[in-house]
Design a protein around this motif. Structure first.
Motif, PDB file in Angstrom:
ATOM      1  N   TYR A  76       0.825  -1.213   0.000  1.00  0.00           N
ATOM      2  CA  TYR A  76       0.000   0.000   0.000  1.00  0.00           C
ATOM      3  C   TYR A  76       0.859   1.264   0.000  1.00  0.00           C
ATOM      4  N   GLN A  77       2.074   1.164   0.564  1.00  0.00           N
ATOM      5  CA  GLN A  77       2.952   2.330   0.647  1.00  0.00           C
ATOM      6  C   GLN A  77       4.035   2.220  -0.425  1.00  0.00           C
ATOM      7  N   PRO A  78       3.801   2.836  -1.578  1.00  0.00           N
ATOM      8  CA  PRO A  78       4.718   2.635  -2.707  1.00  0.00           C
ATOM      9  C   PRO A  78       6.150   3.087  -2.417  1.00  0.00           C
ATOM     10  N   GLU A  79       6.321   4.076  -1.546  1.00  0.00           N
ATOM     11  CA  GLU A  79       7.688   4.584  -1.299  1.00  0.00           C
ATOM     12  C   GLU A  79       8.613   3.492  -0.794  1.00  0.00           C
ATOM     13  N   VAL A  80       8.057   2.529  -0.065  1.00  0.00           N
ATOM     14  CA  VAL A  80       8.913   1.507   0.532  1.00  0.00           C
ATOM     15  C   VAL A  80       8.616   0.131  -0.056  1.00  0.00           C
ATOM     16  N   SER A  81       8.035   0.105  -1.269  1.00  0.00           N
ATOM     17  CA  SER A  81       7.657  -1.164  -1.896  1.00  0.00           C
ATOM     18  C   SER A  81       8.027  -1.217  -3.364  1.00  0.00           C
ATOM     19  N   GLN A  82       8.941  -0.367  -3.791  1.00  0.00           N
ATOM     20  CA  GLN A  82       9.229  -0.306  -5.231  1.00  0.00           C
ATOM     21  C   GLN A  82       9.769  -1.633  -5.769  1.00  0.00           C
ATOM     22  N   GLY A  83      10.477  -2.379  -4.959  1.00  0.00           N
ATOM     23  CA  GLY A  83      11.033  -3.660  -5.416  1.00  0.00           C
ATOM     24  C   GLY A  83       9.936  -4.658  -5.749  1.00  0.00           C
ATOM     25  N   ARG A  84       9.039  -4.875  -4.767  1.00  0.00           N
ATOM     26  CA  ARG A  84       7.924  -5.799  -5.001  1.00  0.00           C
ATOM     27  C   ARG A  84       7.052  -5.329  -6.140  1.00  0.00           C
ATOM     28  N   LEU A  85       6.796  -4.021  -6.175  1.00  0.00           N
ATOM     29  CA  LEU A  85       5.907  -3.501  -7.214  1.00  0.00           C
ATOM     30  C   LEU A  85       6.511  -3.735  -8.594  1.00  0.00           C
ATOM     31  N   GLU A  86       7.827  -3.540  -8.704  1.00  0.00           N
ATOM     32  CA  GLU A  86       8.464  -3.788 -10.006  1.00  0.00           C
ATOM     33  C   GLU A  86       8.306  -5.260 -10.397  1.00  0.00           C
ATOM     34  N   SER A  87       8.513  -6.152  -9.427  1.00  0.00           N
ATOM     35  CA  SER A  87       8.415  -7.577  -9.729  1.00  0.00           C
ATOM     36  C   SER A  87       6.983  -7.958 -10.117  1.00  0.00           C
ATOM     37  N   LEU A  88       6.011  -7.392  -9.420  1.00  0.00           N
ATOM     38  CA  LEU A  88       4.619  -7.690  -9.768  1.00  0.00           C
ATOM     39  C   LEU A  88       4.268  -7.116 -11.138  1.00  0.00           C
ATOM     40  N   LEU A  89       4.859  -5.995 -11.462  1.00  0.00           N
ATOM     41  CA  LEU A  89       4.629  -5.446 -12.801  1.00  0.00           C
ATOM     42  C   LEU A  89       5.244  -6.379 -13.849  1.00  0.00           C
ATOM     43  N   ASN A  90       6.392  -6.964 -13.527  1.00  0.00           N
ATOM     44  CA  ASN A  90       6.972  -7.975 -14.426  1.00  0.00           C
ATOM     45  C   ASN A  90       5.982  -9.123 -14.625  1.00  0.00           C
ATOM     46  N   TYR A  91       5.358  -9.534 -13.518  1.00  0.00           N
ATOM     47  CA  TYR A  91       4.381 -10.629 -13.601  1.00  0.00           C
ATOM     48  C   TYR A  91       3.240 -10.242 -14.542  1.00  0.00           C
ATOM     49  N   GLN A  92       2.702  -9.056 -14.336  1.00  0.00           N
ATOM     50  CA  GLN A  92       1.592  -8.612 -15.177  1.00  0.00           C
ATOM     51  C   GLN A  92       2.003  -8.546 -16.649  1.00  0.00           C
ATOM     52  N   THR A  93       3.212  -8.032 -16.885  1.00  0.00           N
ATOM     53  CA  THR A  93       3.713  -7.915 -18.262  1.00  0.00           C
ATOM     54  C   THR A  93       3.835  -9.302 -18.891  1.00  0.00           C
ATOM     55  N   MET A  94       4.389 -10.231 -18.102  1.00  0.00           N
ATOM     56  CA  MET A  94       4.561 -11.607 -18.586  1.00  0.00           C
ATOM     57  C   MET A  94       3.198 -12.217 -18.950  1.00  0.00           C
ATOM     58  N   VAL A  95       2.209 -12.024 -18.079  1.00  0.00           N
ATOM     59  CA  VAL A  95       0.883 -12.592 -18.331  1.00  0.00           C
ATOM     60  C   VAL A  95       0.267 -11.975 -19.587  1.00  0.00           C
ATOM     61  N   CYS A  96       0.354 -10.653 -19.699  1.00  0.00           N
ATOM     62  CA  CYS A  96      -0.193  -9.987 -20.892  1.00  0.00           C
ATOM     63  C   CYS A  96       0.481 -10.516 -22.157  1.00  0.00           C
ATOM     64  N   ASP A  97       1.803 -10.598 -22.127  1.00  0.00           N
ATOM     65  CA  ASP A  97       2.544 -11.043 -23.306  1.00  0.00           C
ATOM     66  C   ASP A  97       2.163 -12.470 -23.695  1.00  0.00           C
ATOM     67  N   LEU A  98       2.170 -13.365 -22.721  1.00  0.00           N
ATOM     68  CA  LEU A  98       1.932 -14.770 -23.060  1.00  0.00           C
ATOM     69  C   LEU A  98       0.498 -15.020 -23.491  1.00  0.00           C
ATOM     70  N   THR A  99      -0.461 -14.316 -22.869  1.00  0.00           N
ATOM     71  CA  THR A  99      -1.874 -14.550 -23.227  1.00  0.00           C
ATOM     72  C   THR A  99      -2.303 -13.702 -24.412  1.00  0.00           C
ATOM     73  N   GLY A 100      -1.536 -12.652 -24.725  1.00  0.00           N
ATOM     74  CA  GLY A 100      -1.920 -11.751 -25.808  1.00  0.00           C
ATOM     75  C   GLY A 100      -3.045 -10.813 -25.400  1.00  0.00           C
ATOM     76  N   MET A 101      -3.203 -10.576 -24.082  1.00  0.00           N
ATOM     77  CA  MET A 101      -4.263  -9.693 -23.602  1.00  0.00           C
ATOM     78  C   MET A 101      -3.708  -8.289 -23.331  1.00  0.00           C
ATOM     79  N   ASP A 102      -4.625  -7.333 -23.037  1.00  0.00           N
ATOM     80  CA  ASP A 102      -4.195  -5.942 -22.837  1.00  0.00           C
ATOM     81  C   ASP A 102      -3.695  -5.659 -21.424  1.00  0.00           C
ATOM     82  N   VAL A 103      -4.457  -6.104 -20.414  1.00  0.00           N
ATOM     83  CA  VAL A 103      -4.061  -5.826 -19.022  1.00  0.00           C
ATOM     84  C   VAL A 103      -4.229  -7.063 -18.158  1.00  0.00           C
ATOM     85  N   ALA A 104      -3.345  -7.181 -17.163  1.00  0.00           N
ATOM     86  CA  ALA A 104      -3.421  -8.309 -16.239  1.00  0.00           C
ATOM     87  C   ALA A 104      -3.360  -7.781 -14.817  1.00  0.00           C
TER      88      ALA A 104
END
Ligand SMILES: *Cc1c(COP(=O)(O)O)cnc(C)c1O
Length: 912
Positions: A165-193
Motif C-alpha cells: 500500500y505504501q509505494p515509497e517503501v515497496s518499489q522492489g515488489r511492485l516492479e516484480s509484480l509489474l513484471n508478472y503482469q507484463t509476462m501474463v499480458c505477453d503470453l496470453t496476448g491480452m491488454d491488461v493483467a
C-alpha cells in the motif's frame, strides 16, 4: 533477544513450574516407549503441576515463546508500571469482559523445543510419499531455479512484507509484480493483467462474476472439458449469486436468445486437447456474450494465444513457472482482460506513475474498484492474493527469458510427441491428435495392468471413470522417465528408438495453424538476467528497495503481523511437502493428513469450534465460505427467504463484499461514538428484518480496538431471531487463550493464519483463511469433486470454494509449528503481551493525541486509533503526513482509514 540469554534460568524455572511433563519431542522420538506413555497419561489425566526431579537438575532446552514474543520481564514490568496496572492478569481483567473469559488453560500438547520441532515435523513429513506425478489437471512438476528458491522464497526480505500500500517503501515488489503482469499480458496476448488471484478455480469464478456484472445476464456456459475443480468452484459461486450454469460442449452452446452472460472454455482442455475456439468466440460476441479462456502459460509459449482469437478474459495458474506442486498451493493464478474491461477486473493491479521528481515509479492502481472502498459494490472480495508466488513466477521468466521459456515448452511438447508415438505403436488409442503436453489414452490392454506397473515404479497417472488414463508431461521429464512411461504402457521400444523412427519432420503443433507466431517478453527486463550472477543481483536490488519485517515492525491496523520464525518457514520447501500433487491417492499423503488433523484439533481448542475446513485461501475467501455454509444450513431448514446480513459500518471492507457473493442482502448497522455496535440501532434492524434475517457479521474485538461488553447479548439477539453469527476471526490475535468465539455465541469464523498464526504475508499473499464452525454447520462445509472429503459423503455441503481440497496445504506446517512451539501457555502469553504493548503505546501517546476508542474500563485491545484531525487546523498536517514521516524512520504501513473518516485517522495496531 539479549534478554533471553540472561533470563535463561528464570525461563526454565517458570516453564517447569507450570507444565510438569514437559514433552520435548526428542524424548518422544529417541526415548523409550515407557516415557512416551508416561507423558501422555499424565497429560490426559491433567496431572497437577508438580515438577519432576530430573527437570530441576536438567531443565528443558529452551523456550521458543520468549524469543517469539520479544519483551522480557524487565520491559514488561516497566510497561505495566506506565499503564498503571499491577500485573498482566490485572490488565487482562480490565480489558477482556469477564463474561466471555475462558476460565481454564487451553488443552494442548506440551510445547516442543525449537531445536526439536524440525525433527518432529520431519517424522510427519516422511509419511508423505513422493511418487512421480503425471496427473496434470492444472498442477505440474517444475524445476524451481535454486537461485530463486534460496534468494526469494527462502528469504525473509522477500516473504515478510505486507501488501504494498505504501509505494515509497515497496518499489522492489511492485516492479516484480509489474513484471508478472507484463509476462501474463505477453503470453496470453491480452491488454491488461492483475497482480495475481488465489487459484485457477477462483479465477474462473471471478471471470463468471465479471461477465454477470458486465451484461447483467443470469446464464453462464461452461465447456464440460474444463478441469473438474474449476467447474465445481464456478458452479458454487454462480449458485450463490443466482446465476445458472450450463455444462455443454461448444457445438451444443446456443447464444441466440441473448441471455448468456459469458462462456468459459479451456485451451488446451483438461484432457490435453488443443482445439480452435475462434468460431465459438465469434458466435458468443455476436450475441453480446463474453468469452473467457482458462489456459496454460507454458503452452502459450508455442501456442497461438487467446488474445489473438478475440477472448475477453484469460485466466489460469502460473504454478508451473517455477512454483512447486505443494499439495495444491500456494500458487498464483493469473487474470487478464481486454482494455475495455479493466475497471471490472478483480484483484490488485500495479501501475506506472511519476513521482514528485518526475521519475517513473510504481504503485497500486485503480484501487477504487476494491472492497476497501466500494464494500458490497466492489468488483470482488479479493484482498490477500498470491503476491509471493507471482513474484516467483515472474522471476522464473526474468531468469529464463523468452528463448528459455520457448525451449522448455518445445522440450515438453516433443517429449509428449515421442510418448504419443510409442503409445500408438503399442496399440493404444489416443483420444486426440492435437496436444501440447497431455494425452488421454484408451488402453489397448486392461487399464489395471498399466496402473499396476505404474505403481511398481511409483508413478501416478490420471484415471478417468470410463477406464481411460491420462498422462501430463512437464519441464522435469527426462529420457528415463519416458522409458519408464513406455514400459508402464507395455511398449517394448525405448524413447530413443521411438525418436529415431520418427524422423525429422514431425513438428506437432508447430506445423499447424496453432503455432504461435507473435513475439513475447521483448522488454529488456526479460532479456538481461539470464546468468545466475545477474539474477541474484537483480533480486537483491529489488529486495533492498523494500521494507519488510527484517527492517522494522509493520503496525498495520487489524492486520496483526507476527514474527515469521525461521524454524516455521524451513519445512515448506522440503520435498515431502513441496513435491506432492494435490490429487494423489490419500495413502500417499498420510503426513499431510496427520498435520491437518493435529492443526484442526488445536484450532478447534483455540476457537471453541467443532470442525475446521482448510479450503479457503484467504480471510475473505473464508468469509464467503462461512456465509455460504450459513446459507446452505438455512436453505436446508427450508428457510430460503432468510437472506439479510447485518454488518456494522466499522467492518472490514471484505465483509460486505463477501456477503454479497454469498447471495445475501447487506443491511448496515450504525456504530456509536465509542466505536461499539449501536445497540439501539441493532435492535431496530433485527426487529425490522427478523423474518428474513440470515446472519450478522461482527469483528471482535471491534476494528476500533475495543472488546465490546455486549457481545454475548448480540449473539443471543441474533439467534433468538433465527439468524446465525459470523465472527470475523482475523483478530484472534487479541483472543487466543483468553476467550473463544465458539463459547460466547458465534457459529462460524475464519482465521487468518497469515496474521494470527505466523504465515508471512508475502507482500500480498499467500494466505490461509480456514473456517471453524459449530457442530450444526459442519455438514455444510466445503467439499471437493476430485478428492472426497468427509463432507462429500454428506450431500449437504455448500459446494467447492477452492481448486485444491485443503487450499494452500504447503504453508500449514508454519502455523502447525508455531502452535506446537508456543504451547498453551506461550499462545496465551502472546495475546497478553499484544494487549500489553498496545496499552503501553496508547498510554505513552495519550497526552499528545486523542485515543478515539477505549473499552469500558479505559483500556484498548490489541490496537487503537488516534485522532489526527485537530492537526489539520493547527498545523495543516494530516494522517498521511504522519504516516510518511514514520516511513522516513523506517516504520511503515500504519493504516490510513480512508473509508469511514475521510482519511484523517491513524490506526495503530501493535503486534507482539
Ligand atoms: C485482513 C482482514 C480480512 C481479510 O483477510 P484477507 O486474508 O486479506 O482476505 C478480513 N477481516 C479483517 C478484520 C481483517 O483484518
Amino acid at each position: 533477544m539479549q534478554n533471553c540469554a540472561k533470563s535463561w534460568g528464570v525461563l526454565c524455572r517458570s516453564v517447569r513450574l507450570q507444565s510438569r511433563a514437559v514433552g520435548c519431542s526428542r524424548r518422544a522420538v529417541c526415548g523409550t516407549a515407557q516415557n512416551i506413555r508416561w507423558n501422555s497419561t499424565r497429560a490426559a489425566a491433567g496431572a497437577p503441576a508438580s515438577p519432576r526431579q530430573i527437570e530441576l537438575i536438567f531443565p528443558r532446552h529452551d523456550d521458543f515463546s520468549e524469543r517469539h514474543i520479544g519483551p522480557g520481564d524487565k520491559e514488561k514490568t516497566e510497561m505495566l508500571q506506565t499503564i498503571g496496572v499491577e500485573s498482566i492478569d490485572d490488565l487482562i481483567d480490565k480489558t477482556v469482559p469477564a463474561s466471555i473469559r475462558l476460565s481454564r488453560p487451553l488443552k494442548m500438547d506440551d510445547q516442543v523445543c525449537e531445536n526439536e520441532i524440525l525433527q518432529t515435523l520431519h517424522n510427519i513429513a516422511s509419511k508423505n510419499k513422493i511418487w512421480r506425478s503425471y496427473i496434470g489437471m492444472g498442477y505440474y512438476n517444475c524445476s524451481v531455479p535454486q537461485a530463486i528458491l534460496r534468494n526469494l522464497l527462502e528469504n525473509a526480505g522477500w516473504v515478510t512484507q505486507y501488501t504494498p500500500y505504501q509505494p515509497e517503501v515497496s518499489q522492489g515488489r511492485l516492479e516484480s509484480l509489474l513484471n508478472y503482469q507484463t509476462m501474463v499480458c505477453d503470453l496470453t496476448g491480452m491488454d491488461v493483467a492483475n497482480a495475481s488471484l488465489l487459484d485457477e478455480g477462483t479465477a474462473a469464478a471471478e471471470a463468471m462474476q465479471l461477465c454477470h456484472r458486465h451484461n447483467k445476464r443470469r446464464k453462464f456456459y461452461v465447456d464440460s472439458r474444463c478441469h473438474p475443480q474449476t467447474i465445481a468452484v464456478v458452479q458454487t459461486r454462480a449458485n450463490y449469486i443466482g446465476v445458472t450454469t450450463e455444462l455443454l460442449l461448444p457445438e451444443e452452446m446456443d447464444f441466440s436468445a441473448k441471455d448468456v452472460s459469458g462462456v468459459l472454455f479451456q485451451y488446451p482442455d483438461t484432457n490435453g486437447k488443443v482445439e480452435d475456439f475462434a468460431q465459438l468466440v465469434d458466435r458468443a460476441h455476436q450475441n453480446g456474450t463474453l468469452a473467457c479462456c482458462a489456459t496454460d502459460l507454458l503452452a502459450l509459449c508455442i501456442l497461438r494465444p487467446p488474445g489473438e482469437f478475440g477472448v475477453d478474459v484469460s485466466l489460469g495458474s502460473s504454478q508451473r513457472l517455477g512454483v512447486p506442486l505443494c499439495y495444491g498451493g500456494p500458487h498464483a493464478a493469473f487474470f487478464a482482460v481486454k482494455e475495455n474491461l479493466v475497471r471490472m477486473m478483480p484483484g490488485r493491479m500495479v501501475g506506472v506513475t511519476r513521482d514528485a521528481a518526475g521519475k517513473e515509479v510504481y504503485r497500486l492502481a485503480l484501487q477504487t474498484r476494491e472492497q476497501h472502498i466500494r464494500r458490497d459494490k466492489a468488483t470482488s472480495n479479493i484482498c490477500t492474493a498470491q503476491a509471493l508466488l507471482a513474484n516467483m513466477a515472474a522471476m522464473f521468466c526474468v531468469y529464463h527469458g523468452p528463448n528459455g521459456l520457448k525451449h522448455i515448452a518445445r522440450r515438453v511438447h516433443n517429449a509428449t510427441l515421442i510418448l504419443a508415438e510409442g503409445l500408438n505403436r503399442a496399440g493404444h488409442q489416443l483420444h486426440h491428435e492435437m496436444f501440447f503436453d497431455t494425452l488421454k489414452i484408451h488402453c489397448g490392454c486392461p487399464a489395471k495392468e498399466v496402473l499396476d506397473r505404474a505403481a511398481q515404479r511409483q508413478m501416478n497417472l490420471r484415471t478417468y471413470n470410463d477406464g481411460s488414463l491420462g498422462v501430463s508431461l512437464d519441464e522435469t521429464v527426462t529420457e528415463r522417465d519416458l522409458d519408464d512411461l513406455l514400459w508402464v504402457f507395455g511398449c517394448e521400444s525405448s524413447a530413443e528408438l521411438v525418436a529415431e523412427n520418427m524422423g525429422e519432420d514431425i513438428k506437432g503443433i508447430l506445423s499447424t495453424a496453432f503455432k504461435r507466431t507473435s513475439k513475447f517478453l521483448a522488454h529488456q527486463v526479460f532479456n538481461s538476467y539470464h546468468s545466475e550472477t545477474n539474477i541474484v543481483r537483480y533480486m537483491k536490488r529489488l529486495e533492498n528497495k523494500d521494507i519488510s519485517l527484517v527492517h522494522s515492525m509493520i503496525p498495520l491496523g487489524s492486520c496483526t503481523m507476527k514474527l515469521n520464525s525461521s524454524s516455521e518457514l524451513t519445512p515448506i520447501t522440503w520435498a515431502e511437502f513441496a513435491h506432492i500433487h494435490p490429487f494423489v491417492p490419500l495413502d500417499q499423503s498420510l503426513g499431510y493428513q496427520q498435520l491437518f488433523k493435529e492443526l484442526e484439533k488445536d484450532l478447534c481448542e483455540i476457537t471453541g469450534y467443532d470442525k475446521i475446513s482448510f479450503q479457503p485461501n484467504s480471510g475473505a475467501q473464508g468469509e464467503y465460505a462461512g456465509l455460504a455454509a450459513i446459507k446452505a444450513y438455512l436453505n436446508g431448514r427450508g428457510e430460503h427467504h432468510r437472506t439479510v446480513c447485518l454488518i456494522p459500518k466499522s467492518a472490514h471492507g471484505t465483509n460486505p463484499a463477501s456477503a454479497q457473493m454469498a447471495g445475501m442482502k447487506i443491511q448496515p448497522v450504525e456504530v456509536d461514538k465509542n466505536g461499539n455496535i449501536d445497540q439501539v440501532h441493532l435492535k431496530a434492524m433485527v426487529d425490522k428484518h427478523k423474518d428474513n434475517l440470515a446472519a450478522i457479521m461482527i469483528t471482535y474485538p471491534s476494528t476500533n480496538g475495543v472488546f465490546e461488553e455486549g457481545i454475548g447479548d448480540v449473539c443471543d439477539l441474533i439467534h433468538k431471531n433465527g439468524g446465525q453469527v459470523y465472527l470475523d476471526g482475523a483478530n484472534m490475535n487479541a483472543q487466543v487463550g483468553l476467550c473463544r468465539p465458539g463459547d460466547y455465541g458465534s457459529d462460524v469464523s475464519h482465521l487468518n493464519l497469515h496474521k494470527t498464526f505466523c504465515i508471512p504475508h508475502g507482500g500480498g499473499g499467500p494466505g490461509m483463511g480456514p473456517i471453524g464452525v459449530k457442530r450444526h454447520l459442519a455438514p455444510y462445509l466445503p467439499s471437493h469433486p476430485v478428492i472426497a472429503l468427509p463432507q462429500d459423503i454428506d450431500a449437504r455441503s455448500l459446494g467447492t470454494i477452492s481448486a485444491a481440497p485443503w487450499g494452500s496445504s504447503a504453508i500449514l506446517p508454519i502455523s502447525w509449528a508455531y502452535i506446537k512451539m508456543m504451547g498453551a501457555k506461550g499462545l496465551k502469553h502472546a495475546t497478553e503481551v499484544a494487549i500489553l504493548n498496545a496499552n503501553y503505546m496508547a498510554k505513552r501517546l495519550e497526552n499528545h493525541y486523542k485515543i478515539l476508542f477505549k473499552g469500558s474500563k479505559g483500556f484498548v485491545a490489541h490496537e487503537f486509533i488516534i485522532d489526527t484531525r485537530p492537526f489539520k487546523k493547527s498545523a495543516n498536517i494530516e494522517a498521511v503526513d504522519i504516516a510518511k514521516r514514520l516511513q522516513d524512520y523506517g516504520m511503515l504501513d500504519c493504516f490510513l482509514d480512508n473509508t469511514d473518516m475521510d482519511n484523517k485517522i491513524w490506526e495503530l495496531s501493535v503486534p507482539q
